[in-house]
Scaffold this active site. Structure first.
Site, PDB file in Angstrom:
ATOM      1  N   HIS A  71       0.856  -1.189   0.000  1.00 37.84           N
ATOM      2  CA  HIS A  71       0.000   0.000   0.000  1.00 37.84           C
ATOM      3  C   HIS A  71       0.896   1.245   0.000  1.00 37.84           C
ATOM      4  CE1 HIS A  71      -3.570   2.388   0.562  1.00 37.84           C
ATOM      5  NE2 HIS A  71      -2.872   3.106   1.420  1.00 37.84           N
ATOM      6  N   GLU A 116      -9.698  -9.419   6.926  1.00 33.49           N
ATOM      7  CA  GLU A 116     -11.016  -9.106   6.392  1.00 33.49           C
ATOM      8  C   GLU A 116     -11.267  -7.610   6.204  1.00 33.49           C
ATOM      9  OE1 GLU A 116     -10.307 -11.576   8.342  1.00 33.49           O
ATOM     10  OE2 GLU A 116     -11.431 -13.345   7.666  1.00 33.49           O
ATOM     11  N   ASP A 132      -6.927  -2.788   4.378  1.00 31.68           N
ATOM     12  CA  ASP A 132      -5.610  -2.292   4.819  1.00 31.68           C
ATOM     13  C   ASP A 132      -5.440  -2.364   6.344  1.00 31.68           C
ATOM     14  OD1 ASP A 132      -5.061  -1.629   2.120  1.00 31.68           O
ATOM     15  OD2 ASP A 132      -5.937   0.363   2.365  1.00 31.68           O
TER      16      ASP A 132
HETATM   17  C1  GAR Z   1       1.243   0.848  -6.471  1.00 27.35           C
HETATM   18  O1  GAR Z   1       1.581   2.166  -6.128  1.00 27.35           O
HETATM   19  C2  GAR Z   1       0.591   0.138  -5.302  1.00 27.35           C
HETATM   20  O2  GAR Z   1       1.153   0.502  -4.059  1.00 27.35           O
HETATM   21  C3  GAR Z   1      -0.818   0.628  -5.419  1.00 27.35           C
HETATM   22  O3  GAR Z   1      -1.089   0.570  -6.812  1.00 27.35           O
HETATM   23  C4  GAR Z   1       0.131   0.829  -7.519  1.00 27.35           C
HETATM   24  C5  GAR Z   1       0.349  -0.239  -8.578  1.00 27.35           C
HETATM   25  O4  GAR Z   1       1.435   0.048  -9.419  1.00 27.35           O
HETATM   26  N1  GAR Z   1      -1.703  -0.181  -4.644  1.00 27.35           N
HETATM   27  C6  GAR Z   1      -2.770   0.313  -3.993  1.00 27.35           C
HETATM   28  O5  GAR Z   1      -3.086   1.477  -4.027  1.00 27.35           O
HETATM   29  C7  GAR Z   1      -3.545  -0.725  -3.165  1.00 27.35           C
HETATM   30  N2  GAR Z   1      -4.481  -0.074  -2.278  1.00 27.35           N
HETATM   31  P1  GAR Z   1       2.149  -1.061 -10.286  1.00 27.35           P
HETATM   32  O6  GAR Z   1       1.052  -1.772 -11.097  1.00 27.35           O
HETATM   33  O7  GAR Z   1       3.085  -0.304 -11.187  1.00 27.35           O
HETATM   34  O8  GAR Z   1       2.868  -2.001  -9.365  1.00 27.35           O
END
Ligand code: GAR
Length: 208
Positions: A110, A148, A151
């Site tokens: 996250h 569950e 985050d």
């Molecule tokens: C990343 O920044 C990840 O931390 C975020 O999505 C992006 C995916 O980038 N995840 C979330 O926000 C989950 N709540 P990527 O496809 O280049 O790895």
């Protein structure tokens, strides 16, 4: 050898960081069995194929009922017999029955220091928009086990990243990826693959 499934929805830079860390030996005792996306156009699927890793798409949009999708998704995942599921930018809610079956065997990256800027509605760029709107001076990234809640699971690793004057959400997103996400996600996988992470009283403990 820890068998991994990596679940993705987008560009897959975190998937790439895992592939590179396995290739250069900074992750040991782990192998990616399959990459699963809910989005057939995710560039992450290309990255997997380029490395000879099995890649497939399963989308809730192809099912009339969510329960049907959840069942098919779980069966598909189970068919690979993986030990650890890595959510690397996966934007579909994990079905409860999957969380139960894979208790403390699903991890998520996250892009903030949990418990800031997390929970429902905070994903991707929205997290960085939230941090800039609040005017915090430090943000970062978190790897945690999935429970569950959204985050809320045990935190494995966190890394802070400084916010700079004039940051846009896009600039900040890139810095958080470079300085934190692409480091702590492979590091967490390496720790788990080498038996160094334990959950005690709902908290992740790293064994020395
Ligand atoms: C990343 O920044 C990840 O931390 C975020 O999505 C992006 C995916 O980038 N995840 C979330 O926000 C989950 N709540 P990527 O496809 O280049 O790895």
């Amino acid at each position: 050898m820890l068998k991994l499934a990596v679940l993705v929805s987008g560009g897959g830079t975190n998937l790439q960081a895992i592939i590179d860390a396995i290739d250069n030996g900074s992750i040991t005792n782990a192998k990616i069995e399959v990459v699963i996306s809910n989005n057939k156009n995710a560039y992450a699927l290309e990255r997997a194929k380029q490395h000879g890793i099995e890649a497939l798409c399963i989308s809730p949009k192809d099912y009339e009922e969510r329960a049907e999708f959840n069942q098919a998704f779980l069966e598909k995942l189970n068919s690979y017999g993986v030990d650890l599921v890595v959510l690397a930018g996966f934007l579909v809610v994990i079905p409860e029955m999957m969380i139960k079956q894979y208790r403390n065997r699903i991890i998520n990256i996250h892009p903030s220091l949990i418990p800031s800027f997390c929970g429902t509605g905070y994903y991707g760029l929205k997290v960085h928009e939230g941090a800039l709107a609040r005017g915090v001076k430090v943000t970062g990234a978190t790897v945690h086990f999935v429970d569950e809640g959204t985050d809320t699971g045990p935190i494995i690793l966190q890394k802070p990243v400084m916010i700079e004057q004039g940051d846009t959400p896009e600039v900040l997103q890139r810095r958080v990826m470079e300085q934190a996400e692409w480091k702590i996600l492979p590091e967490a996988i390496d720790l788990i693959a080498n038996g160094k992470v334990e959950v005690v009283d709902g908290k992740a403990v790293i064994k020395k």
